[in-house]
Motif scaffolding. Sequence first.
Motif, PDB file in Angstrom:
ATOM      1  N   MET A  37       9.268  30.523  13.263  1.00 13.48           N
ATOM      2  CA  MET A  37       9.933  29.414  13.099  1.00 13.48           C
ATOM      3  C   MET A  37      10.126  28.687  14.337  1.00 13.48           C
ATOM      4  N   THR A  38       9.673  27.246  14.535  1.00 17.86           N
ATOM      5  CA  THR A  38       9.737  26.713  15.541  1.00 17.86           C
ATOM      6  C   THR A  38      10.903  25.825  15.839  1.00 17.86           C
ATOM      7  N   THR A  39      11.344  25.478  16.932  1.00 21.56           N
ATOM      8  CA  THR A  39      12.327  24.659  17.172  1.00 21.56           C
ATOM      9  C   THR A  39      11.779  23.338  17.615  1.00 21.56           C
ATOM     10  N   GLY A  40      12.381  22.157  17.372  1.00 24.76           N
ATOM     11  CA  GLY A  40      11.864  20.860  17.818  1.00 24.76           C
ATOM     12  C   GLY A  40      12.244  19.857  16.705  1.00 24.76           C
ATOM     13  N   ALA A  41      11.659  18.745  17.312  1.00 30.97           N
ATOM     14  CA  ALA A  41      11.889  17.551  16.246  1.00 30.97           C
ATOM     15  C   ALA A  41      10.930  17.827  14.956  1.00 30.97           C
ATOM     16  N   HIS A  42      11.428  17.193  13.874  1.00 32.74           N
ATOM     17  CA  HIS A  42      10.731  17.247  12.633  1.00 32.74           C
ATOM     18  C   HIS A  42       9.972  16.050  12.599  1.00 32.74           C
ATOM     19  N   THR A  43       8.465  16.321  12.329  1.00 35.29           N
ATOM     20  CA  THR A  43       7.544  15.389  12.172  1.00 35.29           C
ATOM     21  C   THR A  43       7.504  14.877  10.845  1.00 35.29           C
ATOM     22  N   PRO A  44       7.621  13.828  10.268  1.00 32.04           N
ATOM     23  CA  PRO A  44       7.119  13.352   8.956  1.00 32.04           C
ATOM     24  C   PRO A  44       5.821  13.914   8.675  1.00 32.04           C
ATOM     25  N   SER A  45       5.794  14.336   7.214  1.00 30.34           N
ATOM     26  CA  SER A  45       4.477  14.491   6.581  1.00 30.34           C
ATOM     27  C   SER A  45       3.644  13.526   6.205  1.00 30.34           C
ATOM     28  N   GLN A  46       4.127  12.361   5.902  1.00 36.60           N
ATOM     29  CA  GLN A  46       3.428  11.189   5.547  1.00 36.60           C
ATOM     30  C   GLN A  46       3.645   9.949   6.912  1.00 36.60           C
ATOM     31  N   PRO A  47       2.664   9.465   7.334  1.00 29.89           N
ATOM     32  CA  PRO A  47       2.985   8.246   8.549  1.00 29.89           C
ATOM     33  C   PRO A  47       3.695   7.335   7.786  1.00 29.89           C
ATOM     34  N   VAL A  48       4.226   6.578   8.468  1.00 28.84           N
ATOM     35  CA  VAL A  48       5.170   5.291   8.252  1.00 28.84           C
ATOM     36  C   VAL A  48       4.172   4.198   8.065  1.00 28.84           C
ATOM     37  N   ARG A  49       4.065   3.544   6.857  1.00 35.08           N
ATOM     38  CA  ARG A  49       3.170   2.509   6.827  1.00 35.08           C
ATOM     39  C   ARG A  49       3.985   1.465   7.155  1.00 35.08           C
ATOM     40  N   PRO A  50       2.992   0.456   7.924  1.00 33.33           N
ATOM     41  CA  PRO A  50       3.696  -0.984   8.267  1.00 33.33           C
ATOM     42  C   PRO A  50       3.933  -1.894   7.043  1.00 33.33           C
ATOM     43  N   GLN A  51       5.083  -2.542   7.259  1.00 35.98           N
ATOM     44  CA  GLN A  51       5.733  -3.408   6.286  1.00 35.98           C
ATOM     45  C   GLN A  51       4.389  -4.410   5.874  1.00 35.98           C
ATOM     46  N   ARG A  52       4.221  -4.786   4.403  1.00 34.95           N
ATOM     47  CA  ARG A  52       3.228  -5.786   4.220  1.00 34.95           C
ATOM     48  C   ARG A  52       3.811  -7.214   4.558  1.00 34.95           C
ATOM     49  N   SER A  53       2.769  -8.095   4.955  1.00 36.63           N
ATOM     50  CA  SER A  53       3.363  -9.490   5.038  1.00 36.63           C
ATOM     51  C   SER A  53       3.493  -9.915   3.737  1.00 36.63           C
ATOM     52  N   ARG A  54       4.291 -11.099   3.944  1.00 40.81           N
ATOM     53  CA  ARG A  54       4.368 -11.900   2.657  1.00 40.81           C
ATOM     54  C   ARG A  54       3.190 -12.467   2.070  1.00 40.81           C
ATOM     55  N   LEU A  55       2.310 -13.034   2.912  1.00 40.34           N
ATOM     56  CA  LEU A  55       1.003 -13.345   2.110  1.00 40.34           C
ATOM     57  C   LEU A  55       0.252 -12.435   1.501  1.00 40.34           C
ATOM     58  N   ARG A  56       0.133 -11.148   2.067  1.00 37.88           N
ATOM     59  CA  ARG A  56      -0.563 -10.165   1.319  1.00 37.88           C
ATOM     60  C   ARG A  56       0.172  -9.569   0.084  1.00 37.88           C
ATOM     61  N   THR A  57       1.472  -9.854   0.099  1.00 38.38           N
ATOM     62  CA  THR A  57       2.378  -9.585  -1.135  1.00 38.38           C
ATOM     63  C   THR A  57       2.210 -10.537  -2.250  1.00 38.38           C
ATOM     64  N   PHE A  58       2.292 -11.930  -1.994  1.00 39.25           N
ATOM     65  CA  PHE A  58       2.289 -12.825  -3.053  1.00 39.25           C
ATOM     66  C   PHE A  58       0.847 -13.757  -3.055  1.00 39.25           C
ATOM     67  N   LEU A  59      -0.012 -13.494  -2.447  1.00 40.52           N
ATOM     68  CA  LEU A  59      -1.315 -14.143  -2.480  1.00 40.52           C
ATOM     69  C   LEU A  59      -2.065 -13.759  -3.834  1.00 40.52           C
ATOM     70  N   PRO A  60      -2.190 -12.345  -3.961  1.00 42.67           N
ATOM     71  CA  PRO A  60      -2.714 -12.075  -5.512  1.00 42.67           C
ATOM     72  C   PRO A  60      -1.986 -12.549  -6.694  1.00 42.67           C
ATOM     73  N   LEU A  61      -0.607 -12.846  -6.573  1.00 41.14           N
ATOM     74  CA  LEU A  61       0.199 -13.363  -7.770  1.00 41.14           C
ATOM     75  C   LEU A  61      -0.100 -14.847  -7.849  1.00 41.14           C
ATOM     76  N   GLY A  62      -0.344 -15.431  -6.800  1.00 38.68           N
ATOM     77  CA  GLY A  62      -0.673 -16.750  -6.552  1.00 38.68           C
ATOM     78  C   GLY A  62      -1.967 -17.101  -7.154  1.00 38.68           C
TER      79      GLY A  62
END
Length: 191
Positions: free
Chosen positions: A1-26
């Motif tokens: 067992m290693t000691t240290g900081a826990h690295t997330p298994s999934q990379p954090v995705r950047p938040q989608r811009s409002r344009l990319r969210t609402f353009l398909p709906l528009g």
Amino acid sequence: MTTGAHTPSQPVRPQRSRLRTFLPLGVAAWLVLEIWLLTLVAGAASGFVVFLILLAGVVLGSVIIKRAGRRAFRSLQETVRQQQGGAPPAARPNSEGNGLMMLGGLLVMIPGLLTDAAGLLLLLPPVQKAVSRYAERTFERRLRAADPGTLGDAFRQARMHRPDGKVVPGEVIREEERADRDQDPRPPLTR
């Protein structure tokens, strides 16, 4: 067992811009509204009338685009002719509105009554001026807000250093380089 900081298994995705969210709906809402309007016109008149409206839109849009393209090409030819003749910049022809006129023609060509209305509105000079001023202000604001090292920053630096846009070909010779070359006559590759 290693000691240290826990690295997330999934990379954090950047938040989608409002344009990319609402353009398909528009776009989906626009398509549904266009189809609904065409069915209303077909119910009031006939399917053949709708076909003629769509065909007239394609023909009119192509005529508008062709006219704007010719106008832009004539303006370019006149500008080149005046630059070769040394005419002052104030005498250059006014070529504003060609891009918006082409966009208006393209909107008229796209099937649908709303796009036809938007395209015909873009053909009006007061609307072209308002849209042009809005686009210019938005572009300038985004250029000022650009972070260092981005494309907007490069545009700003180019405009600061070359406000007239002229490029002068030449070579920079520094005095210390000239003194070094005078002392050592051998070319750099034979050292």
